[in-house]
Write an enzyme that holds these catalytic residues in place. Structure first.
Site, PDB file in Angstrom:
ATOM      1  N   GLU A 156       0.876  -1.167   0.000  1.00 59.68           N
ATOM      2  CA  GLU A 156       0.000   0.000   0.000  1.00 59.68           C
ATOM      3  C   GLU A 156       0.910   1.212   0.000  1.00 59.68           C
ATOM      4  O   GLU A 156       1.169   1.812   1.039  1.00 59.68           O
ATOM      5  CB  GLU A 156      -0.940  -0.032   1.213  1.00 59.68           C
ATOM      6  CG  GLU A 156      -2.162   0.857   1.027  1.00 59.68           C
ATOM      7  CD  GLU A 156      -1.802   2.324   1.129  1.00 59.68           C
ATOM      8  OE1 GLU A 156      -1.416   2.930   0.098  1.00 59.68           O
ATOM      9  OE2 GLU A 156      -1.898   2.856   2.229  1.00 59.68           O
ATOM     10  N   GLU A 165       4.233   8.233  -4.115  1.00 57.39           N
ATOM     11  CA  GLU A 165       5.066   7.582  -3.098  1.00 57.39           C
ATOM     12  C   GLU A 165       6.092   6.629  -3.706  1.00 57.39           C
ATOM     13  O   GLU A 165       6.663   5.795  -3.023  1.00 57.39           O
ATOM     14  CB  GLU A 165       4.183   6.833  -2.095  1.00 57.39           C
ATOM     15  CG  GLU A 165       3.364   7.756  -1.215  1.00 57.39           C
ATOM     16  CD  GLU A 165       2.661   7.021  -0.089  1.00 57.39           C
ATOM     17  OE1 GLU A 165       2.940   5.824   0.110  1.00 57.39           O
ATOM     18  OE2 GLU A 165       1.833   7.644   0.586  1.00 57.39           O
TER      19      GLU A 165
END
Length: 702
Positions: A156, A165
């Site tokens: 995740e 990210e």
């Protein structure tokens, strides 16, 4: 240090009153090691309170981990997905993890989070079933850190944009070095979607050039001949778009942009040319985007970050019906006034993704060769946040500030003016309004780039750049030598510090700290703008925000209560624990309702040196409802003579407010609607510590 001593680590600490950062050593095993200060303002807690997300991951992992295998969890956080995988492996009852049953490796690069994960995993009795590694995944070596390549990847590492990210580089390295060929993955696939919109609010967040043409002050921060000299970063901005639904004009149907398959190695660069038909006429001010996750291979588990008006129609991808703050929609601003389109007209959209971001360009087919909406890039550009651009686009704000400056400057002959913060508007306005002034600039964040900008716009604003002087902001003391032997006549600030957009409102009291260290070189009749700060408070119903910041108990069967303190939990805390005050855009915080009058809790007098202070107020409820907490902000009083006040309250979208959430929501009502079970007021006290800039709030319901 002996081999049996506790682990130590360095953390970067910021003193908001001085702007200085320093590396400090904290003991790795301390319960309160300072990590909570960093982690409380992250999205971890909100993410763990997202029951839809947690359930979707659990279902997908159960559907995927159906055989003895090796599982790798990258960006493991608190270890929730790792524990789900270990349970799915059927090893929860084993005392020793064995290779024939498979194993789980949890990789987390951020040391405070890796420490927390070990606590969570231990509290659930799974320390021997999950191998925790505090490292970046691209630093792992098969045969050294992990025994074999993993059969299944769970992860995740997604932000609101999807890629921010480092999803693509992480997947590339994992497929090259850490995973078997054709691995199973959770998630399995992600698809990004977009929609074209018109919005005057979104327009004001980026197009200062067009908005300030109507300004009445004669100041031009963006000269006509250099229309791109001041801008925002060309990127996607996370934003809750649901509150804007009534203000948005939807100019197209939703369209698919990119598809990313987690189960195969992604490319670092991709392009998608999309033909979009205008559903109605208007000006395209922004591209809104969101994504949909397919978590399992079979396509039975989905999660969507779409806005509500899409989710209502998106029956094939049922998404999260609950408000959450960790994933928002994204906004890409179309340059200038936007792209004018007519109903039925085709719009060509080019989407490009890199390793970490997605960008767009678009033009109407009739303008295919012109591309008139593209603004020429200036040789020099200064970038500010969208909220700061919106502030400088606000004619009312500009009028208040300009009036306060005019009133101060007309009393002075050849004044020495000092700009304490990063305000290019104040520096420009002073030099423009008073041709005999000298302007000293602290510019602690903008520094030389700020001065370079002022020099580039000086001619347009009719002042000479040689009247500006940039001072060394790192000096412990600024003496009269630095001001060329003259005392300061006018001391000003917005207050605004470059890069401080995520701070609590009172962290901008750094302005007061800076004013204090200049005490010795202020003239006797020096004018300080703003002259005062007023801490204001309002009780509010904030059910969505409160739920997102609740203390954790069991998440899909795994106890997370040990994480509450370090993650900054606020709701459902045991006594005497109190959650922190956190910065939020209240207008973006889901359902909200004001339940009390807006009151002054405390005042900060900038005419005097900085000192600790306190204040009290009795907040009376004016409505009936459930109070979830208090919203706090600072109103800046520019001039005592004309009560010119700039508010940063919850109805002003450019600023974040401080939110103090209650441990337990309280039923309240006004005295006009008496109820023996409801509270009618709350007595509040605030204490400001000038040593560290902390603000403590105490309250008692009456």
């Amino acid at each position: 240090m002996s081999s049996g001593s506790t682990q130590r680590m360095f953390q970067l600490k910021l003193d908001s009153l001085t702007g200085k950062s320093e590396w400090v050593v904290v003991e790795g095993d301390d319960e309160d090691d300072g990590s909570s200060v960093d982690l409380a303002t992250t999205s971890y807690l909100d993410m763990l309170n997202d029951t839809t997300r947690n359930k979707a991951y659990r279902q997908a992992i159960d559907n995927t981990v159906t055989r003895p295998c090796n599982v790798l969890d990258i960006g493991a956080g608190t270890g929730l997905l790792s524990m789900m995988a270990a349970r799915a492996l059927g090893s929860a009852d084993s005392t020793v993890a064995s290779d024939d049953k498979g194993r789980v490796v949890a990789c987390e690069s951020y040391l405070p989070m890796a420490k927390l994960m070990r606590k969570v995993v231990h509290s659930n009795g799974m320390s021997r079933k999950i191998h925790v590694i505090n490292n970046r995944s691209d630093e792992l070596k098969v045969g050294v850190d992990i025994s074999t390549r993993a059969d299944i990847l769970v992860s995740e590492i997604l932000d609101s944009e999807l890629l921010g990210e480092g999803l693509i580089p992480t997947l590339q390295n994992a497929h090259d070095e850490l995973l078997v060929e054709n691995p199973d993955t959770v998630p399995y696939r992600a698809v990004t979607y977009g929609q074209l919109v018109e919005s005057s609010f979104l327009w004001r967040l980026h197009d200062l050039y067009s908005n300030e043409i109507c300004a009445s002050d004669g100041i031009r921060l963006v000269p006509t001949e250099r229309s791109s000299i001041l801008s925002i970063e060309p990127q996607q901005y996370p934003m809750h778009c649901d509150p804007l639904q009534e203000e948005l004009k939807l100019l197209s149907e939703p369209f698919k942009i990119f598809e990313f398959d987690f189960w195969k190695r992604p490319s670092s660069h991709g392009e998608a040319e999309i033909l979009v038909e205008a559903a109605t006429s208007g000006s395209v001010n922004a591209v809104l985007s969101w994504w949909v996750l397919q978590l399992d291979k079979e396509g039975t588990v989905f999660y969507s970050t779409a806005p509500k008006w899409i989710k209502l129609l998106q029956t094939e991808f049922p998404g999260n019906e609950n408000w959450c703050d960790h994933w928002k929609q994204c906004v890409w601003f179309v340059p200038g006034k936007g792209l004018s389109v007519s109903k039925g007209e085709n719009i060509q959209l080019l989407a490009v993704h890199s390793d970490i971001s997605i960008s767009y360009s678009l033009w109407a087919e009739s303008q295919r060769n012109k591309k008139e909406h593209v603004i020429r890039k200036d040789d020099f550009q200064l970038t500010l946040s969208p909220e700061k651009i919106a502030t400088y686009s606000d004619d009312k704000w500009r009028r208040y500030v300009s009036l306060a400056l005019q009133n101060a400057l007309h009393r002075k002959d050849s004044p020495l003016c000092f700009v304490l913060d990063d305000s290019i508007f104040l520096a420009t306005a002073i030099a423009h309004l008073c041709k005999t002034s000298r302007v000293m600039l602290l510019f602690p964040g903008l520094r030389e780039r700020g001065l370079q900008y002022l020099r580039a716009t000086a001619e347009t604003n009719q002042f000479s750049a040689d009247r500006l002087k940039l001072l060394d902001h790192r000096l412990e003391y600024i003496s009269i030598h630095e001001t060329d032997g003259k005392k300061i006549d006018l001391l000003v600030g917005e207050p605004f510090y470059y890069g401080s957009e995520t701070w609590l409102p009172w962290k901008n009291l750094r302005f007061w700290k800076e004013r204090t260290r200049l005490e010795g070189i202020l003239s006797k009749d020096a004018i300080v703008i703003p002259c005062k700060g007023i801490l204001r408070v309002c009780a509010m119903s904030l059910p969505d925000l409160w739920k997102s910041r609740c203390s954790l108990t069991y998440i899909e069967g795994f106890n997370h209560s040990v994480a509450n303190t370090i993650l900054g939990a606020c709701g459902n805390l045991p006594s005497p624990q109190e959650g922190p005050i956190l910065p939020f855009f209240v207008w973006q915080s889901g359902e909200s309702k004001e339940l009390s009058e807006r009151l002054t809790l405390m005042e900060f007098d900038f005419s005097k040196p900085m000192s600790s202070c306190s204040g009290k107020a009795k907040v009376k409820f004016t409505g009936t409802g459930i109070c979830h907490g208090f919203v706090l902000w600072i109103d800046w009083v520019l001039s005592a003579e004309n009560d010119s006040v700039v508010s940063t309250g919850p109805d002003h979208r450019q600023w974040k407010q401080g939110v103090k959430l209650l441990k337990t929501p309280v039923a309240v009502s006004s005295q006009d609607h008496m109820s023996s079970d409801d509270f009618h007021s709350v007595e509040m006290e605030a204490n400001f510590d000038s040593a560290n800039g902390d603000l403590m709030i105490q309250y008692v319901f009456v």
